[in-house]
Design a protein around this motif. Structure first.
Motif, PDB file in Angstrom:
ATOM      1  N   VAL A 114       0.841  -1.108  -0.044  1.00  0.00           N
ATOM      2  CA  VAL A 114      -0.091  -0.088  -0.069  1.00  0.00           C
ATOM      3  C   VAL A 114       0.999   1.283  -0.072  1.00  0.00           C
ATOM      4  CG1 VAL A 114      -1.717   1.464   1.245  1.00  0.00           C
ATOM      5  CG2 VAL A 114      -1.851  -1.331   1.252  1.00  0.00           C
ATOM      6  N   TYR A 115       2.015   1.166   0.699  1.00  0.00           N
ATOM      7  CA  TYR A 115       2.717   2.591   0.911  1.00  0.00           C
ATOM      8  C   TYR A 115       3.353   2.783  -0.567  1.00  0.00           C
ATOM      9  CZ  TYR A 115       6.305   5.573   2.817  1.00  0.00           C
ATOM     10  OH  TYR A 115       7.261   6.712   3.237  1.00  0.00           O
ATOM     11  N   GLU A 116       3.765   1.906  -1.516  1.00  0.00           N
ATOM     12  CA  GLU A 116       3.905   1.916  -2.732  1.00  0.00           C
ATOM     13  C   GLU A 116       3.010   2.401  -3.764  1.00  0.00           C
ATOM     14  OE1 GLU A 116       7.189   2.343  -3.335  1.00  0.00           O
ATOM     15  OE2 GLU A 116       7.930   1.599  -1.374  1.00  0.00           O
ATOM     16  N   SER A 117       1.716   2.253  -3.075  1.00  0.00           N
ATOM     17  CA  SER A 117       0.597   2.287  -4.011  1.00  0.00           C
ATOM     18  C   SER A 117      -0.258   3.616  -4.121  1.00  0.00           C
ATOM     19  CB  SER A 117      -0.500   1.254  -4.074  1.00  0.00           C
ATOM     20  OG  SER A 117       0.295  -0.093  -4.037  1.00  0.00           O
ATOM     21  N   ASP A 118      -1.227   3.671  -4.663  1.00  0.00           N
ATOM     22  CA  ASP A 118      -2.204   4.971  -4.560  1.00  0.00           C
ATOM     23  C   ASP A 118      -3.228   4.475  -3.812  1.00  0.00           C
ATOM     24  OD1 ASP A 118      -3.634   7.228  -4.620  1.00  0.00           O
ATOM     25  OD2 ASP A 118      -3.319   7.387  -6.834  1.00  0.00           O
ATOM     26  N   LEU A 119      -3.425   5.069  -2.561  1.00  0.00           N
ATOM     27  CA  LEU A 119      -4.672   4.789  -1.816  1.00  0.00           C
ATOM     28  C   LEU A 119      -6.008   5.193  -2.196  1.00  0.00           C
ATOM     29  CD1 LEU A 119      -5.035   2.927   0.547  1.00  0.00           C
ATOM     30  CD2 LEU A 119      -4.603   4.591   2.284  1.00  0.00           C
ATOM     31  N   THR A 120      -6.097   5.884  -3.447  1.00  0.00           N
ATOM     32  CA  THR A 120      -7.221   6.259  -3.929  1.00  0.00           C
ATOM     33  C   THR A 120      -7.607   5.081  -4.942  1.00  0.00           C
ATOM     34  OG1 THR A 120      -6.379   7.381  -6.019  1.00  0.00           O
ATOM     35  CG2 THR A 120      -7.151   8.740  -3.952  1.00  0.00           C
ATOM     36  N   THR A 121      -6.723   4.125  -5.209  1.00  0.00           N
ATOM     37  CA  THR A 121      -7.004   2.944  -6.137  1.00  0.00           C
ATOM     38  C   THR A 121      -7.951   1.933  -4.973  1.00  0.00           C
ATOM     39  OG1 THR A 121      -5.375   1.705  -5.573  1.00  0.00           O
ATOM     40  CG2 THR A 121      -5.265   3.163  -7.603  1.00  0.00           C
ATOM     41  N   LYS A 122      -9.090   1.177  -5.694  1.00  0.00           N
ATOM     42  CA  LYS A 122      -9.620   0.062  -5.018  1.00  0.00           C
ATOM     43  C   LYS A 122      -8.695  -0.969  -4.854  1.00  0.00           C
ATOM     44  CE  LYS A 122     -13.907   2.001  -5.786  1.00  0.00           C
ATOM     45  NZ  LYS A 122     -14.097   2.705  -4.597  1.00  0.00           N
ATOM     46  N   HIS A 123      -7.601  -1.164  -5.410  1.00  0.00           N
ATOM     47  CA  HIS A 123      -6.433  -2.281  -5.545  1.00  0.00           C
ATOM     48  C   HIS A 123      -5.885  -1.868  -3.916  1.00  0.00           C
ATOM     49  CE1 HIS A 123      -3.771  -5.268  -6.297  1.00  0.00           C
ATOM     50  NE2 HIS A 123      -2.712  -4.314  -5.791  1.00  0.00           N
ATOM     51  N   ALA A 124      -5.624  -0.921  -3.562  1.00  0.00           N
ATOM     52  CA  ALA A 124      -4.616  -0.383  -2.525  1.00  0.00           C
ATOM     53  C   ALA A 124      -5.885  -0.402  -1.248  1.00  0.00           C
ATOM     54  CB  ALA A 124      -4.089   0.995  -2.597  1.00  0.00           C
ATOM     55  N   GLN A 125      -7.086  -0.223  -1.625  1.00  0.00           N
ATOM     56  CA  GLN A 125      -7.968   0.088  -0.261  1.00  0.00           C
ATOM     57  C   GLN A 125      -8.291  -1.509  -0.083  1.00  0.00           C
ATOM     58  OE1 GLN A 125     -11.403   2.446  -1.669  1.00  0.00           O
ATOM     59  NE2 GLN A 125      -9.973   4.103  -2.113  1.00  0.00           N
ATOM     60  N   TYR A 126      -8.312  -2.183  -1.145  1.00  0.00           N
ATOM     61  CA  TYR A 126      -8.494  -3.713  -0.663  1.00  0.00           C
ATOM     62  C   TYR A 126      -7.546  -4.166   0.201  1.00  0.00           C
ATOM     63  CZ  TYR A 126      -9.727  -8.416  -0.080  1.00  0.00           C
ATOM     64  OH  TYR A 126      -9.977  -9.701   0.624  1.00  0.00           O
ATOM     65  N   ALA A 127      -6.308  -3.928  -0.247  1.00  0.00           N
ATOM     66  CA  ALA A 127      -5.104  -4.450   0.351  1.00  0.00           C
ATOM     67  C   ALA A 127      -5.069  -4.218   1.956  1.00  0.00           C
ATOM     68  CB  ALA A 127      -3.814  -3.904  -0.061  1.00  0.00           C
ATOM     69  N   LEU A 128      -5.698  -2.930   2.141  1.00  0.00           N
ATOM     70  CA  LEU A 128      -5.763  -2.548   3.653  1.00  0.00           C
ATOM     71  C   LEU A 128      -7.015  -3.321   4.473  1.00  0.00           C
ATOM     72  CD1 LEU A 128      -5.179   1.166   4.277  1.00  0.00           C
ATOM     73  CD2 LEU A 128      -3.753  -0.664   4.761  1.00  0.00           C
ATOM     74  N   THR A 129      -8.072  -3.514   3.603  1.00  0.00           N
ATOM     75  CA  THR A 129      -8.971  -4.323   4.025  1.00  0.00           C
ATOM     76  C   THR A 129      -8.638  -5.651   4.140  1.00  0.00           C
ATOM     77  OG1 THR A 129     -10.629  -3.052   2.539  1.00  0.00           O
ATOM     78  CG2 THR A 129     -11.622  -5.291   3.561  1.00  0.00           C
ATOM     79  N   GLU A 130      -7.733  -6.045   3.599  1.00  0.00           N
ATOM     80  CA  GLU A 130      -7.227  -7.641   4.088  1.00  0.00           C
ATOM     81  C   GLU A 130      -6.292  -7.507   5.158  1.00  0.00           C
ATOM     82  OE1 GLU A 130      -5.879 -10.093   0.562  1.00  0.00           O
ATOM     83  OE2 GLU A 130      -4.134 -10.910   1.775  1.00  0.00           O
ATOM     84  N   VAL A 131      -5.507  -6.457   5.432  1.00  0.00           N
ATOM     85  CA  VAL A 131      -4.798  -6.184   6.670  1.00  0.00           C
ATOM     86  C   VAL A 131      -5.828  -6.203   7.930  1.00  0.00           C
ATOM     87  CG1 VAL A 131      -3.360  -4.821   8.000  1.00  0.00           C
ATOM     88  CG2 VAL A 131      -3.045  -5.046   5.370  1.00  0.00           C
ATOM     89  N   ALA A 132      -6.992  -5.632   7.687  1.00  0.00           N
ATOM     90  CA  ALA A 132      -7.980  -5.570   8.810  1.00  0.00           C
ATOM     91  C   ALA A 132      -8.495  -7.057   8.953  1.00  0.00           C
ATOM     92  CB  ALA A 132      -9.022  -4.543   8.236  1.00  0.00           C
TER      93      ALA A 132
END
Ligand SMILES: [Fe+2]
Ligand SMILES: [Fe+2]
Length: 323
Positions: A114-132
């Motif tokens: 996520v740190y290397e991505s753009d958090l406005t993308t769904k892809h990055a947002q899903y990564a954080l959802t998976e962390v949760a």
């Protein structure tokens, strides 16, 4: 097959269809959007949804008896029913402890992604959802260890060192490949647990929540690995084949901590030896790894150059050839 288009925008043909990096990006976003939608509907809080106070029956197995590492050995025949049941509970606890170790590594890898991505993308947002999701899983797993009297969630020293090495190398492609292997492996075990109504209800509740949420993680990691694998150069692929084989070998070795045998009142050295030579246990590992092995073989990550590592870990039948 999902998209194999490099990020350069050059059109390539995959499974009969020509795609550009633009459509690849769209597919990646659509997949993440779908996963976010399912996450919003089917996420669980194990701390409130599981009855942690219900008493445990000491004669109930946590995993099916034929999946216990000593099943079918002469040593197994000497054990009482209760001893076998206790061993099954501690083998699940040990697997869960290895699961916590891996989830912590995965979470770290996803946060870096996520740190290397753009958090406005769904892809990055899903990564954080998976962390949760993984935060809740690791807490749920730790609760199970405490409840069943398993002494520690610490991995072996060898695993601890490997984890630190992974943090240093920080290879996102390996993070996704490792996730697929571990998630498919535990998913196979836990689906068997969910189906078997004779097993310990607490273990089945933990398995049920994990199976539901891990299906999404696998659906996120597989296309991502395909995309990244398509972009790797031949030398990096060669290195990756060996590294993933090693990771799988070590992860499986971590599943049964030798302390489970002592906890069941057995001689750990003799029991470990019996398990290592047990064809039932070898078959169990191959069964649980089957989906991941199939996927890696289709991608060409497991091939004649790397399959010996998988065979050594009993994850591939001795006679099997991938080509
Ligand atoms: Fe998990
Ligand atoms: Fe996961």
């Amino acid at each position: 097959m999902t998209d194999r288009t490099p990020d350069t925008g050059t059109p390539t043909t995959t499974a009969g269809t020509t795609k550009t990096a633009g459509t690849a990006g769209t597919e990646r976003e659509l997949n993440a959007e779908r996963l976010l939608r399912v996450s919003a509907k089917h996420s669980h809080d194990p701390l409130t949804e599981i009855d942690w106070d219900a008493p445990l029956d000491p004669d109930q197995f946590a995993i099916p008896p034929h999946r216990v590492s000593l099943y079918g050995t002469p040593l197994w025949e000497t054990m009482t029913h209760r001893q076998r049941a206790r061993l099954s509970v501690h083998e699940l606890a040990s697997t869960i402890s290895a699961g916590i170790w891996f989830e912590l590594i995965l979470m770290e890898g996803l946060v870096r992604h996520v740190y290397e991505s753009d958090l406005t993308t769904k892809h990055a947002q899903y990564a954080l959802t998976e962390v949760a999701d993984e935060c809740r899983h690791s807490t749920m797993f730790a609760r199970y260890l405490t409840k069943t009297g398993y002494p520690s969630a610490r991995p072996t020293r060898r695993a601890q060192r490997l984890g630190r090495l992974h943090f240093l190398i920080n290879d996102t492609t390996m993070t996704f490949a490792g996730a697929i292997f571990v998630e498919e492996f535990t998913d196979a075990l836990q689906r068997e647990m969910v189906r078997d109504e004779s097993l310990q209800p607490l273990a089945r509740s933990v398995a049920r929540i994990h199976v539901i949420e891990e299906a999404r993680h696998i659906g996120y990691a597989k296309p991502e690995l395909e995309r990244r694998w398509a972009r790797l150069s031949a030398p990096r692929r060669a290195l990756f084949r060996q590294a993933l084989g090693l990771l799988a070998q070590q992860s499986v070795a971590e599943v049964i901590h030798p302390r489970v045998y002592a906890l069941a009142g057995l001689d750990p050295r003799a029991a470990r030896q019996a398990a290592a030579e047990n064809p039932h246990w070898q078959q169990t590992k191959a069964d649980w790894a089957r989906k991941a092995v199939q996927f890696f073989t289709e991608l060409g990550i497991i091939d004649p150059r790397s399959e010996y590592r998988w065979r050594r870990a009993a994850l591939l039948p001795a006679a099997r050839r991938t080509r």
